[in-house]
Write a protein that holds these residues in place. Structure first.
Motif, PDB file in Angstrom:
ATOM      1  N   LYS A 139      59.458 -12.974-101.264  1.00 12.14           N
ATOM      2  CA  LYS A 139      59.865 -11.724-101.320  1.00 12.14           C
ATOM      3  C   LYS A 139      60.402 -11.505-102.584  1.00 12.14           C
ATOM      4  O   LYS A 139      60.135 -10.448-103.277  1.00 12.14           O
ATOM      5  CB  LYS A 139      60.817 -11.355-100.092  1.00 12.14           C
ATOM      6  CG  LYS A 139      60.200 -11.417 -98.755  1.00 12.14           C
ATOM      7  CD  LYS A 139      61.126 -10.953 -97.765  1.00 12.14           C
ATOM      8  CE  LYS A 139      60.365 -10.912 -96.457  1.00 12.14           C
ATOM      9  NZ  LYS A 139      61.323 -10.335 -95.396  1.00 12.14           N
ATOM     10  N   LEU A 140      61.376 -12.280-103.296  1.00 12.97           N
ATOM     11  CA  LEU A 140      62.022 -11.944-104.440  1.00 12.97           C
ATOM     12  C   LEU A 140      60.821 -11.716-105.515  1.00 12.97           C
ATOM     13  O   LEU A 140      60.878 -11.256-106.417  1.00 12.97           O
ATOM     14  CB  LEU A 140      63.021 -12.858-104.808  1.00 12.97           C
ATOM     15  CG  LEU A 140      64.316 -12.631-104.054  1.00 12.97           C
ATOM     16  CD1 LEU A 140      65.274 -13.715-104.652  1.00 12.97           C
ATOM     17  CD2 LEU A 140      65.002 -11.249-104.603  1.00 12.97           C
TER      18      LEU A 140
ATOM     19  N   ALA B 255      65.314 -24.601 -90.361  1.00 14.44           N
ATOM     20  CA  ALA B 255      65.486 -22.904 -90.465  1.00 14.44           C
ATOM     21  C   ALA B 255      66.050 -22.330 -91.771  1.00 14.44           C
ATOM     22  O   ALA B 255      65.510 -21.278 -92.147  1.00 14.44           O
ATOM     23  CB  ALA B 255      66.186 -22.417 -89.041  1.00 14.44           C
ATOM     24  N   GLN B 256      67.118 -23.066 -92.128  1.00 15.91           N
ATOM     25  CA  GLN B 256      67.655 -22.522 -93.245  1.00 15.91           C
ATOM     26  C   GLN B 256      66.643 -22.484 -94.516  1.00 15.91           C
ATOM     27  O   GLN B 256      66.645 -21.951 -95.429  1.00 15.91           O
ATOM     28  CB  GLN B 256      68.896 -23.486 -93.723  1.00 15.91           C
ATOM     29  CG  GLN B 256      69.594 -22.870 -94.942  1.00 15.91           C
ATOM     30  CD  GLN B 256      70.139 -21.399 -94.955  1.00 15.91           C
ATOM     31  OE1 GLN B 256      70.609 -20.905 -93.878  1.00 15.91           O
ATOM     32  NE2 GLN B 256      70.179 -20.553 -95.970  1.00 15.91           N
TER      33      GLN B 256
ATOM     34  N   LYS C 110      62.803 -20.306 -98.351  1.00 17.94           N
ATOM     35  CA  LYS C 110      61.395 -20.210 -98.872  1.00 17.94           C
ATOM     36  C   LYS C 110      60.907 -18.596 -98.681  1.00 17.94           C
ATOM     37  O   LYS C 110      60.374 -18.111 -99.798  1.00 17.94           O
ATOM     38  CB  LYS C 110      60.722 -21.043 -98.120  1.00 17.94           C
ATOM     39  CG  LYS C 110      59.200 -21.106 -98.841  1.00 17.94           C
ATOM     40  CD  LYS C 110      58.361 -22.150 -98.264  1.00 17.94           C
ATOM     41  CE  LYS C 110      56.895 -22.224 -98.723  1.00 17.94           C
ATOM     42  NZ  LYS C 110      56.236 -23.350 -97.989  1.00 17.94           N
ATOM     43  N   GLU C 111      61.294 -17.938 -97.567  1.00 27.34           N
ATOM     44  CA  GLU C 111      60.822 -16.546 -97.454  1.00 27.34           C
ATOM     45  C   GLU C 111      61.508 -15.770 -98.262  1.00 27.34           C
ATOM     46  O   GLU C 111      60.899 -14.827 -98.812  1.00 27.34           O
ATOM     47  CB  GLU C 111      61.069 -16.174 -95.933  1.00 27.34           C
ATOM     48  CG  GLU C 111      60.506 -14.994 -95.586  1.00 27.34           C
ATOM     49  CD  GLU C 111      60.874 -14.588 -93.840  1.00 27.34           C
ATOM     50  OE1 GLU C 111      60.949 -13.454 -93.819  1.00 27.34           O
ATOM     51  OE2 GLU C 111      61.168 -15.612 -93.546  1.00 27.34           O
TER      52      GLU C 111
END
Length: 120
Positions: A81-82, A70-71, A76-77
């Motif tokens: 976004k960055l 999950a981390q 990655k998400e």
């Protein structure tokens, strides 16, 4: 008769001693059974505790991998976004700077709306 009475009394005393001995043995037997029961209960509790600890460690190990996965997904998400924000910034920065410069340098002198009413 007195010999018979003393023999009867002696028999009663012997019977009383035998009864006291039987009661004492019964008490010792009961105490020993309680000790054995406590020992066995302690062993069962220890075994149960070990089984539950092993079950908990297994559960923890199986869910620890889920946490790290999950981390990794969140990281990655965040990275995606960055990158989108950085790309948006790079593609629009010149346009925004130009709009700001145009607003600052193109001044239209007008009377304030309150001043316009006062002159009417």
């Amino acid at each position: 008769m007195s010999a018979q009475q003393s023999q009867g009394i002696q028999t009663l005393l012997d019977a009383e001693k035998a009864a006291a001995k039987i009661v004492q043995e019964a008490r010792q037997y009961r105490v020993q059974k309680l000790k054995d029961a406590r020992t066995e209960a302690s062993k069962e509790i220890e075994e149960y505790k070990k089984a539950k600890e092993a079950e908990f460690k297994k559960f923890e190990a199986s869910h620890a991998g889920t946490t790290s996965e999950a981390q990794a997904a969140v990281d990655k998400e965040t990275e995606v976004k960055l990158e989108a924000i950085t790309h948006s910034y790079d593609s629009h920065k010149d346009e925004v700077v130009q709009k700001l410069l145009d607003r600052v340098t193109q001044v239209k002198p007008e009377l304030h709306r309150n001043l316009k009413r006062a002159q009417s």
